[in-house]
Design a protein around this motif. Sequence first.
Motif, short mmCIF file in Angstrom:
data_model
loop_
_atom_site.label_atom_id
_atom_site.label_comp_id
_atom_site.label_asym_id
_atom_site.label_seq_id
_atom_site.Cartn_x
_atom_site.Cartn_y
_atom_site.Cartn_z
N VAL A 189 -2.04 13.35 -11.63
CA VAL A 189 -2.63 11.93 -11.17
C VAL A 189 -2.15 11.06 -12.19
CG1 VAL A 189 -4.76 10.80 -11.19
CG2 VAL A 189 -4.61 12.64 -9.90
N VAL A 190 -2.06 11.40 -13.54
CA VAL A 190 -1.31 10.65 -14.52
C VAL A 190 -0.14 10.09 -14.22
CG1 VAL A 190 -0.78 10.51 -16.93
CG2 VAL A 190 -3.28 11.27 -16.21
N GLN A 191 0.89 11.26 -13.90
CA GLN A 191 2.12 10.98 -13.42
C GLN A 191 2.24 10.09 -12.35
OE1 GLN A 191 3.52 15.00 -12.79
NE2 GLN A 191 3.83 15.30 -15.21
N MET A 192 1.47 10.13 -11.13
CA MET A 192 1.29 9.15 -10.18
C MET A 192 1.16 7.93 -10.60
SD MET A 192 -0.31 11.27 -6.84
CE MET A 192 -1.60 11.98 -7.54
N LYS A 193 0.14 7.67 -11.40
CA LYS A 193 -0.28 6.34 -12.05
C LYS A 193 0.99 5.78 -12.82
CE LYS A 193 -5.05 6.85 -12.71
NZ LYS A 193 -6.36 6.92 -13.68
N ASP A 194 1.85 6.65 -13.38
CA ASP A 194 2.83 6.23 -14.12
C ASP A 194 3.93 5.60 -13.23
OD1 ASP A 194 4.29 5.59 -16.48
OD2 ASP A 194 5.87 7.42 -15.85
N GLU A 195 4.31 6.46 -12.29
CA GLU A 195 5.32 5.74 -11.18
C GLU A 195 4.79 4.52 -10.45
OE1 GLU A 195 8.22 7.52 -10.03
OE2 GLU A 195 8.07 8.20 -12.15
N LEU A 196 3.45 4.50 -10.08
CA LEU A 196 2.78 3.18 -9.52
C LEU A 196 2.83 1.91 -10.48
CD1 LEU A 196 1.50 2.33 -6.81
CD2 LEU A 196 -0.75 2.70 -8.09
N GLU A 197 2.82 2.34 -11.85
CA GLU A 197 3.01 1.22 -12.72
C GLU A 197 4.31 0.57 -12.58
OE1 GLU A 197 1.20 -1.49 -15.10
OE2 GLU A 197 0.04 -0.04 -13.93
N LYS A 198 5.36 1.37 -12.60
CA LYS A 198 6.72 0.97 -12.51
C LYS A 198 7.07 0.29 -11.63
CE LYS A 198 8.38 4.82 -15.38
NZ LYS A 198 8.97 6.28 -15.45
N ILE A 199 6.33 0.75 -10.30
CA ILE A 199 6.45 -0.19 -8.71
C ILE A 199 5.83 -1.62 -9.13
CG2 ILE A 199 5.92 -0.25 -6.47
CD1 ILE A 199 6.17 3.02 -6.35
N LYS A 200 4.83 -1.56 -9.66
CA LYS A 200 3.96 -2.62 -9.92
C LYS A 200 4.75 -3.69 -10.64
CE LYS A 200 -0.37 -2.05 -10.62
NZ LYS A 200 -1.73 -1.70 -11.24
N GLU A 201 5.36 -3.14 -11.61
CA GLU A 201 5.98 -4.28 -12.74
C GLU A 201 7.31 -4.82 -11.75
OE1 GLU A 201 7.65 -1.85 -15.84
OE2 GLU A 201 5.54 -1.75 -16.93
N GLN A 202 7.92 -3.83 -10.95
CA GLN A 202 9.17 -4.65 -10.22
C GLN A 202 8.82 -5.53 -9.20
OE1 GLN A 202 12.21 -4.57 -11.18
NE2 GLN A 202 11.64 -3.09 -13.06
N VAL A 203 7.61 -5.21 -8.35
CA VAL A 203 7.19 -5.92 -7.32
C VAL A 203 6.86 -7.35 -7.66
CG1 VAL A 203 5.12 -6.22 -5.91
CG2 VAL A 203 6.14 -4.24 -5.88
N LEU A 204 6.48 -7.68 -8.91
CA LEU A 204 6.42 -8.98 -9.47
C LEU A 204 7.74 -9.91 -9.11
CD1 LEU A 204 4.48 -8.50 -12.75
CD2 LEU A 204 3.73 -9.30 -10.56
N ASN A 205 9.03 -9.22 -9.09
CA ASN A 205 10.18 -9.73 -8.96
C ASN A 205 10.56 -9.97 -7.47
OD1 ASN A 205 10.76 -9.95 -11.72
ND2 ASN A 205 11.54 -8.06 -11.53
N VAL A 206 9.87 -9.44 -6.36
CA VAL A 206 10.05 -9.49 -5.05
C VAL A 206 9.67 -10.66 -4.59
CG1 VAL A 206 9.84 -8.32 -2.79
CG2 VAL A 206 10.09 -6.95 -4.82
N LEU A 207 10.61 -11.44 -3.63
CA LEU A 207 10.12 -12.77 -3.08
C LEU A 207 8.97 -12.48 -1.97
CD1 LEU A 207 10.92 -15.72 -2.55
CD2 LEU A 207 12.29 -14.88 -0.72
#
Length: 286
Positions: A268-286
Amino acid sequence: MIQSMTGFGKATLQLPNKKVTVEVKSLNSKGLDLNVRMPQAYREMELGLRNQIAQMLERGKIDFSIFIENTTEVGSTKVNVPILRAYINQLKEIQPDADETELMKMAIRMPDALKTDREDIEDGDWEDIQRVIDEALKNIKDFRKSEGVALEKEFLHRIANIMTMMNETVALDGERIKTVKERLKAAIDELKVTLDENRFEQELIFYLEKYDITEEKVRLENHMNYFIETLAGNEANGRKLGFIIQEMGREINTMGSKSNHAQMQKLVVQMKDELEKIKEQVLNVL
């Protein structure tokens, strides 16, 4: 296909008497934050230009600049002769014996000694500049699309990782139930009391139902599939992807609170880590 809000576009055009350069820079932002810099002579075109940029780029912190470089030998700045003579005459009254060359050097630095003629817009000038603007906007649009391709690959990789970890978590569920059952049985044995096996099974089922993660697994899988489907859309979907990520985070958090198993909690912790990396990059999506 998604687009990044980060981008850069530039275009130039050499005219007979001037060089036109247009630059557009864009960073991520919640809305449209547009800053336009252009020569004063073309300010009347600014409103239409802003509408064009907003329609083309939609969202982001955007710096838009038009630079006009005069390439003729004759400059637009000239000596203001009447003002200059008046300054020299006043300085002579103060210092009659002063050298006229020195007085000239002093007078030329005085206010309004130099004047800049307002640049007139020649026929067809703005049409030429508009072509450069269109090219620069197309270049930044292409830049955003290429950045979007890289972001999409990153997202799909992270989603695949979360999917794998989720399946590993579900695979551990049988082992977890067995461990919980053995632990409860051992605790009752220590009490040295007579146990009603049927009642024990009923209570165990009730207990395990509270920690069942099947519903969370189904919802998380649906959210991930919807995320992938949204990535393939044609419209600007950065905000929608952000909302989907929030829902994915809720399901992962609930799985973590229900897991009650060391290896499952690690996943679960590893899934959260992957999701956080997605969240950071989604801020750059139009």
